[in-house]
Design an enzyme around this catalytic site. Sequence first.
Site, PDB file in Angstrom:
ATOM      1  N   SER A 229       0.836  -1.209   0.000  1.00  0.00           N
ATOM      2  CA  SER A 229       0.000   0.000   0.000  1.00  0.00           C
ATOM      3  C   SER A 229       0.872   1.261   0.000  1.00  0.00           C
ATOM      4  O   SER A 229       2.041   1.226   0.399  1.00  0.00           O
ATOM      5  CB  SER A 229      -0.922  -0.014   1.213  1.00  0.00           C
ATOM      6  OG  SER A 229      -0.144  -0.188   2.373  1.00  0.00           O
ATOM      7  N   CYS A 284      -3.391  -4.521  -8.305  1.00  0.00           N
ATOM      8  CA  CYS A 284      -2.942  -3.129  -8.376  1.00  0.00           C
ATOM      9  C   CYS A 284      -3.248  -2.546  -9.756  1.00  0.00           C
ATOM     10  O   CYS A 284      -3.220  -1.331  -9.931  1.00  0.00           O
ATOM     11  CB  CYS A 284      -1.470  -3.021  -8.065  1.00  0.00           C
ATOM     12  SG  CYS A 284      -0.451  -3.825  -9.280  1.00  0.00           S
ATOM     13  N   GLU A 384      -8.269   4.420  -2.594  1.00  0.00           N
ATOM     14  CA  GLU A 384      -8.157   3.080  -3.199  1.00  0.00           C
ATOM     15  C   GLU A 384      -9.152   2.143  -2.510  1.00  0.00           C
ATOM     16  O   GLU A 384      -9.199   2.072  -1.283  1.00  0.00           O
ATOM     17  CB  GLU A 384      -6.732   2.534  -3.017  1.00  0.00           C
ATOM     18  CG  GLU A 384      -6.576   1.143  -3.604  1.00  0.00           C
ATOM     19  CD  GLU A 384      -5.155   0.566  -3.472  1.00  0.00           C
ATOM     20  OE1 GLU A 384      -4.497   0.810  -2.447  1.00  0.00           O
ATOM     21  OE2 GLU A 384      -4.724  -0.136  -4.401  1.00  0.00           O
TER      22      GLU A 384
HETATM   23  P1  NAD Z   1       0.449  -3.726   2.890  1.00  0.00           P
HETATM   24  O1  NAD Z   1       1.107  -2.425   2.607  1.00  0.00           O
HETATM   25  O2  NAD Z   1      -0.472  -3.788   4.062  1.00  0.00           O
HETATM   26  O3  NAD Z   1       1.560  -4.865   3.167  1.00  0.00           O
HETATM   27  C1  NAD Z   1       2.604  -5.099   2.266  1.00  0.00           C
HETATM   28  C2  NAD Z   1       3.826  -5.617   3.032  1.00  0.00           C
HETATM   29  O4  NAD Z   1       4.283  -4.586   3.913  1.00  0.00           O
HETATM   30  C3  NAD Z   1       3.555  -6.851   3.888  1.00  0.00           C
HETATM   31  O5  NAD Z   1       4.616  -7.758   3.702  1.00  0.00           O
HETATM   32  C4  NAD Z   1       3.525  -6.310   5.312  1.00  0.00           C
HETATM   33  O6  NAD Z   1       4.027  -7.225   6.260  1.00  0.00           O
HETATM   34  C5  NAD Z   1       4.409  -5.073   5.245  1.00  0.00           C
HETATM   35  N1  NAD Z   1       3.967  -3.998   6.139  1.00  0.00           N
HETATM   36  C6  NAD Z   1       2.666  -3.664   6.432  1.00  0.00           C
HETATM   37  N2  NAD Z   1       2.647  -2.600   7.254  1.00  0.00           N
HETATM   38  C7  NAD Z   1       3.934  -2.243   7.475  1.00  0.00           C
HETATM   39  C8  NAD Z   1       4.552  -1.201   8.248  1.00  0.00           C
HETATM   40  N3  NAD Z   1       3.834  -0.325   8.948  1.00  0.00           N
HETATM   41  N4  NAD Z   1       5.895  -1.129   8.246  1.00  0.00           N
HETATM   42  C9  NAD Z   1       6.640  -2.011   7.538  1.00  0.00           C
HETATM   43  N5  NAD Z   1       6.111  -3.017   6.798  1.00  0.00           N
HETATM   44  C10 NAD Z   1       4.772  -3.135   6.766  1.00  0.00           C
HETATM   45  O7  NAD Z   1      -0.273  -4.183   1.551  1.00  0.00           O
HETATM   46  P2  NAD Z   1      -1.274  -5.391   1.316  1.00  0.00           P
HETATM   47  O8  NAD Z   1      -2.571  -5.083   1.976  1.00  0.00           O
HETATM   48  O9  NAD Z   1      -0.615  -6.676   1.623  1.00  0.00           O
HETATM   49  O10 NAD Z   1      -1.445  -5.312  -0.287  1.00  0.00           O
HETATM   50  C11 NAD Z   1      -2.374  -4.485  -0.941  1.00  0.00           C
HETATM   51  C12 NAD Z   1      -1.738  -3.210  -1.431  1.00  0.00           C
HETATM   52  O11 NAD Z   1      -0.650  -3.501  -2.287  1.00  0.00           O
HETATM   53  C13 NAD Z   1      -2.702  -2.374  -2.279  1.00  0.00           C
HETATM   54  O12 NAD Z   1      -2.578  -1.031  -1.896  1.00  0.00           O
HETATM   55  C14 NAD Z   1      -2.228  -2.597  -3.696  1.00  0.00           C
HETATM   56  O13 NAD Z   1      -2.540  -1.559  -4.591  1.00  0.00           O
HETATM   57  C15 NAD Z   1      -0.757  -2.718  -3.492  1.00  0.00           C
HETATM   58  N6  NAD Z   1      -0.110  -3.401  -4.593  1.00  0.00           N
HETATM   59  C16 NAD Z   1       0.615  -2.655  -5.472  1.00  0.00           C
HETATM   60  C17 NAD Z   1       1.230  -3.253  -6.558  1.00  0.00           C
HETATM   61  C18 NAD Z   1       2.015  -2.441  -7.547  1.00  0.00           C
HETATM   62  O14 NAD Z   1       2.653  -3.018  -8.419  1.00  0.00           O
HETATM   63  N7  NAD Z   1       2.009  -1.133  -7.459  1.00  0.00           N
HETATM   64  C19 NAD Z   1       1.100  -4.639  -6.744  1.00  0.00           C
HETATM   65  C20 NAD Z   1       0.358  -5.370  -5.830  1.00  0.00           C
HETATM   66  C21 NAD Z   1      -0.243  -4.736  -4.754  1.00  0.00           C
END
Ligand code: NAD
Length: 491
Positions: A229, A284, A384
């Site tokens: 995210s 995404c 989003e």
């Molecule tokens: P997320 O940001 O909650 O988690 C992603 C990763 O970050 C996980 O491994 C998690 O453990 C880690 N994380 C979460 N919070 C954290 C923090 N405070 N500090 C450090 N690490 C942390 O995302 P999600 O819910 O797993 O995935 C969905 C999001 O990913 C959506 O916003 C989507 O658009 C995005 N996404 C983007 C792409 C792209 O190519 N731009 C591709 C796939 C998904």
Amino acid sequence: MDQLKNYINGEWKSSSSTQNLSVHNPATQELIAKVPYGPDTAKDVNKVIEYAHQAYLEWKDIPAMKRVQPLFKMKTLLENHKEEIAKLITSECGKTYTESLGEIQRAIENIEVACGTYVMNQSEFSENIASGIDEFMIRQPLGVCVCITPFNFPGMIPFWFLPYAIATGNSFILKSSEKVPTTMQYVFDLIHNNIDLPKGILNLVHGGKESVDAMLQHPDVKAVSFVGSTNVAKYIYSEGAKYGKRVQAQGGAKNPIVIMPDADIEMTTKIITDSVYGCAGQRCLAASLVITIGDDKNYKEALVEAAKSRKVGYGMEAGIEMGPVISKESKTRIEELIQKGLSEGANFLVDGTQKKVSGYENGHFLYPSILENIPLGKEFISTEIFGPVMSLLNFKSLEDSIQFINSGRYGNMACIFTQDGLSARKFRNEAMAGNIGINVGVAAPVAQFPFSGWKDSFFGDLHAQGRHGIEFYTQTKVVIERWPKNWSRTF
Ligand code: NAD
């Protein structure tokens, strides 16, 4: 059920953390894993970095042609086990089995491209830049590279990075999403049992924020690849930079698709509906904002019909076109966001909330929704959703729609459906997004092209996949050599 182990230095090792997160199948609610979590996971990370650093010191000197040999085997391994991997993806992530198979294919394609690393990574050479002096540039690996992935593509996203990192001579540590830890656990076990890689080159650790922070702060970590995210991407980017690391951080999205009045209704409706509702909107590159230009009566009817007829259910069952969203929290967040939109003045064209799937009453299912009359500049239109919700908008002209698109926070993808070359050309040149689709609903670059967005969808410079992957995982060194014919000449 035992806690999942970490893969460290070629062995499966218990986590230092006794704290767990329980992972459930989002359709059936079956408990499928207990994943290590909490502050003590940082100890695992510090340990794995030490091993990975030692492994890199030897791996970097292995000839590039030899370093890619395990990747050829990895490709075959994934092909031979794609059914088991796809089942795991569907069971922990919820998408349909067919979608899961498609995801593995994308992973395999990245391995194939990375197999050509030794060709793509050849040095640049200029002879006689001055008399007797040659100059050349070589690329060398960075060291320990880490990768932090989201829940929505547990089998594909790690492979946007892993094959390029190790092919270029680095060691690699994956921290997969704590929401979907079993797919890569299985893939790493396959690799462990079938591929002869030096210990410590490929590692897998579990955990959440504490694991990630330990990676960001460790001096031996040289590069961080993140997908998730936007708020976390921004955090990773700034925190990584603070500790002197190279960072690529891909964030969230709110992707628009413009339908011009001349677009073919049948094709457009089918492709757009797949874009919005495929993977339950948790892509995404999922379309979220569907923008008609001018009179939209026919498109509206077709989109409503397509949304209502989509088959929702457990992704392992035949004929199912859309599975559940990842978790109860996610479902609640999406429902609350829809309520926000309604309170801001929007109305339902199709209401996909409050419905149950027979036999899976506790699953986190949402049916396709369509909202219209959405006010601009408010929370719903700019947030989003990451769920199966279409926001239907109407503008008078293509210019107005491009202006609206470019005023948004994100820039992952923008698409147009039209039979007119001039409209398509204008859109591709002016829309501010990293990926443009023309009569394409999910503009996902194949493995040899860079994958990432613009604006708040990406923080960094070099993107994932292909040549960008190779450049991200290497640093340039320029060598200037003088070999005079006459050493005694006075300079
Ligand atoms: P997320 O940001 O909650 O988690 C992603 C990763 O970050 C996980 O491994 C998690 O453990 C880690 N994380 C979460 N919070 C954290 C923090 N405070 N500090 C450090 N690490 C942390 O995302 P999600 O819910 O797993 O995935 C969905 C999001 O990913 C959506 O916003 C989507 O658009 C995005 N996404 C983007 C792409 C792209 O190519 N731009 C591709 C796939 C998904």
